[in-house]
Design a protein around this motif. Sequence first.
Motif, PDB file in Angstrom:
ATOM      1  N   ILE A   1      -2.023   6.263 -13.595  1.00 43.53           N
ATOM      2  CA  ILE A   1      -0.849   6.484 -12.767  1.00 43.53           C
ATOM      3  C   ILE A   1      -0.530   7.980 -12.623  1.00 43.53           C
ATOM      4  O   ILE A   1      -0.085   8.432 -11.574  1.00 43.53           O
TER       5      ILE A   1
ATOM      6  N   GLN B   1       6.466  -1.595 -10.386  1.00 39.25           N
ATOM      7  CA  GLN B   1       7.367  -1.061  -9.349  1.00 39.25           C
ATOM      8  C   GLN B   1       6.956  -1.557  -7.962  1.00 39.25           C
ATOM      9  O   GLN B   1       7.820  -1.804  -7.109  1.00 39.25           O
ATOM     10  N   VAL B   2       5.655  -1.711  -7.757  1.00 42.41           N
ATOM     11  CA  VAL B   2       5.184  -2.257  -6.479  1.00 42.41           C
ATOM     12  C   VAL B   2       5.735  -3.668  -6.301  1.00 42.41           C
ATOM     13  O   VAL B   2       6.287  -4.018  -5.253  1.00 42.41           O
TER      14      VAL B   2
ATOM     15  N   LEU C   1       0.824  -1.207   0.000  1.00 47.15           N
ATOM     16  CA  LEU C   1       0.000   0.000   0.000  1.00 47.15           C
ATOM     17  C   LEU C   1       0.860   1.259   0.000  1.00 47.15           C
ATOM     18  O   LEU C   1       0.550   2.237  -0.681  1.00 47.15           O
ATOM     19  N   THR C   2       1.930   1.223   0.782  1.00 50.90           N
ATOM     20  CA  THR C   2       2.805   2.389   0.868  1.00 50.90           C
ATOM     21  C   THR C   2       3.437   2.682  -0.491  1.00 50.90           C
ATOM     22  O   THR C   2       3.428   3.826  -0.956  1.00 50.90           O
ATOM     23  N   ALA C   3       3.939   1.638  -1.132  1.00 51.86           N
ATOM     24  CA  ALA C   3       4.551   1.827  -2.455  1.00 51.86           C
ATOM     25  C   ALA C   3       3.519   2.416  -3.407  1.00 51.86           C
ATOM     26  O   ALA C   3       3.799   3.368  -4.142  1.00 51.86           O
ATOM     27  N   LYS C   4       2.315   1.877  -3.358  1.00 53.87           N
ATOM     28  CA  LYS C   4       1.261   2.344  -4.251  1.00 53.87           C
ATOM     29  C   LYS C   4       0.923   3.823  -4.006  1.00 53.87           C
ATOM     30  O   LYS C   4       0.821   4.610  -4.937  1.00 53.87           O
ATOM     31  N   THR C   5       0.786   4.171  -2.735  1.00 57.31           N
ATOM     32  CA  THR C   5       0.403   5.553  -2.436  1.00 57.31           C
ATOM     33  C   THR C   5       1.548   6.534  -2.669  1.00 57.31           C
ATOM     34  O   THR C   5       1.327   7.735  -2.691  1.00 57.31           O
ATOM     35  N   LEU C   6       2.755   6.030  -2.834  1.00 52.95           N
ATOM     36  CA  LEU C   6       3.866   6.931  -3.163  1.00 52.95           C
ATOM     37  C   LEU C   6       4.051   7.028  -4.673  1.00 52.95           C
ATOM     38  O   LEU C   6       4.988   7.652  -5.155  1.00 52.95           O
ATOM     39  N   GLY C   7       3.150   6.372  -5.416  1.00 54.37           N
ATOM     40  CA  GLY C   7       3.154   6.550  -6.864  1.00 54.37           C
ATOM     41  C   GLY C   7       3.809   5.437  -7.656  1.00 54.37           C
ATOM     42  O   GLY C   7       4.129   5.636  -8.825  1.00 54.37           O
ATOM     43  N   ALA C   8       3.993   4.271  -7.053  1.00 57.99           N
ATOM     44  CA  ALA C   8       4.615   3.174  -7.793  1.00 57.99           C
ATOM     45  C   ALA C   8       3.621   2.553  -8.773  1.00 57.99           C
ATOM     46  O   ALA C   8       2.440   2.410  -8.462  1.00 57.99           O
ATOM     47  N   THR C   9       4.113   2.188  -9.952  1.00 54.79           N
ATOM     48  CA  THR C   9       3.288   1.442 -10.904  1.00 54.79           C
ATOM     49  C   THR C   9       3.178   0.006 -10.383  1.00 54.79           C
ATOM     50  O   THR C   9       3.972  -0.389  -9.534  1.00 54.79           O
TER      51      THR C   9
ATOM     52  N   TYR D   1      12.172   7.256  -1.991  1.00 52.24           N
ATOM     53  CA  TYR D   1      11.436   6.253  -2.772  1.00 52.24           C
ATOM     54  C   TYR D   1      10.568   6.843  -3.894  1.00 52.24           C
ATOM     55  O   TYR D   1      10.685   6.472  -5.057  1.00 52.24           O
TER      56      TYR D   1
ATOM     57  N   ARG E   1      -0.189   9.627  -8.971  1.00 55.21           N
ATOM     58  CA  ARG E   1       1.062  10.263  -8.551  1.00 55.21           C
ATOM     59  C   ARG E   1       0.872  11.672  -8.011  1.00 55.21           C
ATOM     60  O   ARG E   1       1.819  12.302  -7.551  1.00 55.21           O
TER      61      ARG E   1
ATOM     62  N   ILE F   1      11.188   6.224  -8.013  1.00 57.87           N
ATOM     63  CA  ILE F   1      10.274   5.545  -8.936  1.00 57.87           C
ATOM     64  C   ILE F   1       9.729   6.495 -10.000  1.00 57.87           C
ATOM     65  O   ILE F   1       9.228   6.043 -11.019  1.00 57.87           O
ATOM     66  N   ARG F   2       9.868   7.805  -9.774  1.00 57.12           N
ATOM     67  CA  ARG F   2       9.481   8.752 -10.815  1.00 57.12           C
ATOM     68  C   ARG F   2      10.636   9.025 -11.767  1.00 57.12           C
ATOM     69  O   ARG F   2      10.521   9.848 -12.671  1.00 57.12           O
TER      70      ARG F   2
ATOM     71  N   THR G   1       9.355  -3.649  -5.466  1.00 57.30           N
ATOM     72  CA  THR G   1       9.558  -3.200  -4.087  1.00 57.30           C
ATOM     73  C   THR G   1       9.311  -4.346  -3.108  1.00 57.30           C
ATOM     74  O   THR G   1      10.064  -4.529  -2.150  1.00 57.30           O
TER      75      THR G   1
END
Lengths: 235, 221
Positions: free
Chosen positions: B75, A143-144, A132-140, B101, B79, B105-106, A147
Motif C-alpha cells: 500500500i 477502504q475500497v 478502480l478509482t478508489a484503489k488508484t487514489l490509495g485506498a486499502t 478522498y 499510495r 483515506i490517508r 467506498t
Amino acid sequence: MEFLIEAFKKALFLIINLDREFLEIISLSLKVSISALIIASIFGIPLGAFLGMKKFPGRNVVIVFLNTGMGLPPVVVGLFLYMLFSRSGPLGFLYLLYTPTAMIIAQFVLAFPIVTALSQASITKVDPIIKLTAKTLGATPFQVALTIIKEARYGILAGVIAGLGRVMAEVGAILIVGGNIAGYTRVMTTTIALETDKGNFELALALGIILLTISFLINTTLYFIQKKGVPANIT
Amino acid sequence: MTLELIVSKIWKIYNGRPILRDLSFVFDKKEIYVIMGPNGSGKTTFLKICALLETPDKGEVFYLNSDKKRIPEDINLFRKITYVFPEVGIFNASVFDNVAYGLKIRGLKKKEIVSRVEEVLDFVGLTHKKKQDALTLSSGEAKRMGIARAIVIEPEFIFLDEPTAFVDMENTEIVKKILLQIKERGKSTIIIATHDTHFASKVGDIILKLENGKLLTENFA
Ligand SMILES: Nc1ncnc2c1ncn2[C@@H]1O[C@H](COP(=O)(O)OP(=O)(O)OP(=O)(O)O)[C@@H](O)[C@H]1O
Ligand SMILES: [Mg+2]
C-alpha cells in the motif's frame, strides 16, 4: 353504514385521546420491528456487501436462496420458530415462546433476506470504475469496500426501509410466536386480527389507521431516497 | 524521495496476439512522457501494467527508490502512484469530497485536507464548483476534477489515460497548463497515453510511440 361511521368515530376518538393501551401496542410494534430491522441490517448489509463484491463458487445459490427468503410466508416462519422454541423443541430451554424476544427473532428472519438481497443488488450495480478509482487514489482493500458500500447507500437504505415495511405489516409470524398476550406481546397487526375476530372494530380500526399512516410514511421516505440522492461525505 | 519505474522485458498477450512484446523501458525523470499510438496499439494495457493495475504475462515491472533498491508492492508504494482514467470515476458526493478522498483515506487532519483541497481546486479552476454534486459536472470539468483529485495526494507517478478525450479545445488548453505546472513543481513523473498529436507535442518532454508491441522514441519537428 351507520355502524361503519360509528366505528370510525370511536376509532378517531381513541387516536385523539391517546388511549394508554393503544399507545402501548403501537410502541411495542415499533420496538419489535425496529429492533429486528437493526439486527437484520447489522448482519445483512455486510453479507450483502460481501456477496456484491466477491465472486466465489456457490454465490449464485446463496443469492437464489436469499431471493426466495424475501418471499417467505410469515406463518411458515412462525411455525418453524414455534417448533424450535416450544417446550419440547431444541431451543425450548430458552423459554422464548410468547415473549417480545421471540417476536424480534421472527421478524429478523423475515427482514434479513430483504436487507441482504437488496444490499447485494445495489452493491453489484456500483460502476466498477468506482472500485478502480478508489484503489488508484490509495485506498486499502477495506477502504475500497467501504467506498463501494457508501456509493450504494441509497439502494441499501431502500432495502432497509423495504424490510421495515414488510415486518411492520406482517401478522402470521409474530402471532404464532408472540401469542398476542395483552400488555406483553400485543402489537398492531395481531391486535387488529384478534379484535376484528371479536367484532371489536374500533380499536382495530384505530390501529389500522396508524398502520396505514406508518406505511405511507415509509413509502414516502422510500420514494424520496430513490429519487433524490443528497451527496454526503465519502468514507 | 525519488522513485524510478523499471519496465523489463514485458509481454502481454491477448487471444494469442502479443500486444506488448519484450518491451523494456526506464522512467526515471520528473518530466512528462507521452505514449502515442493508434487505437488498439496497447497504450492503456501498457499504462495499467506500469501502474500495477495489471500484470504482464512475462517480464517484470517494478519501482526503485533513490538507493536503487526495489520497493515492495504494498500500500505504501500504491499510495505514491495514481491513475486518471479516460472516463473519470466520480463518487456520488460533492466536488470537494471527491477531491478530498485520497487525503481522507490517508487519515490527514481536517484542516490540512481543507487547505490542500482548496489549493488544488483553485489550481484547476474549480473553486466555484466545490459544493456542486460531482456527478453533474461537464466532461471537461470532470476531467479537471479527476486531475485535481490525483495531484492533491502529491503522487510521484501520475498516469493519465487519454486526458483530452471528451474535452473541448478550451479545456484541453487548461489540462495542458495544469500538467505543465505540475511538471514545474518537479515532484512527479507524468506518463500520458494519447493519440492527440498536437497535445502530445505541446506537453511532452519525451515522446514515445507504441508500435508492434514495442516502445520507440519519436521525434517531433
Ligand atoms: N482484457 C482484455 N481481453 C482481451 N483483449 C484485450 C483486453 N484488454 C485489451 N485487449 C486488447 O488489447 C489491444 C490493446 O488494447 P488497449 O486498450 O491497450 O489499446 P489502446 O492503445 O489503449 O487503444 P485506444 O487508443 O483505443 O485506447 C486491443 O486489441 C484490445 O482489444
Ligand atoms: Mg486506451
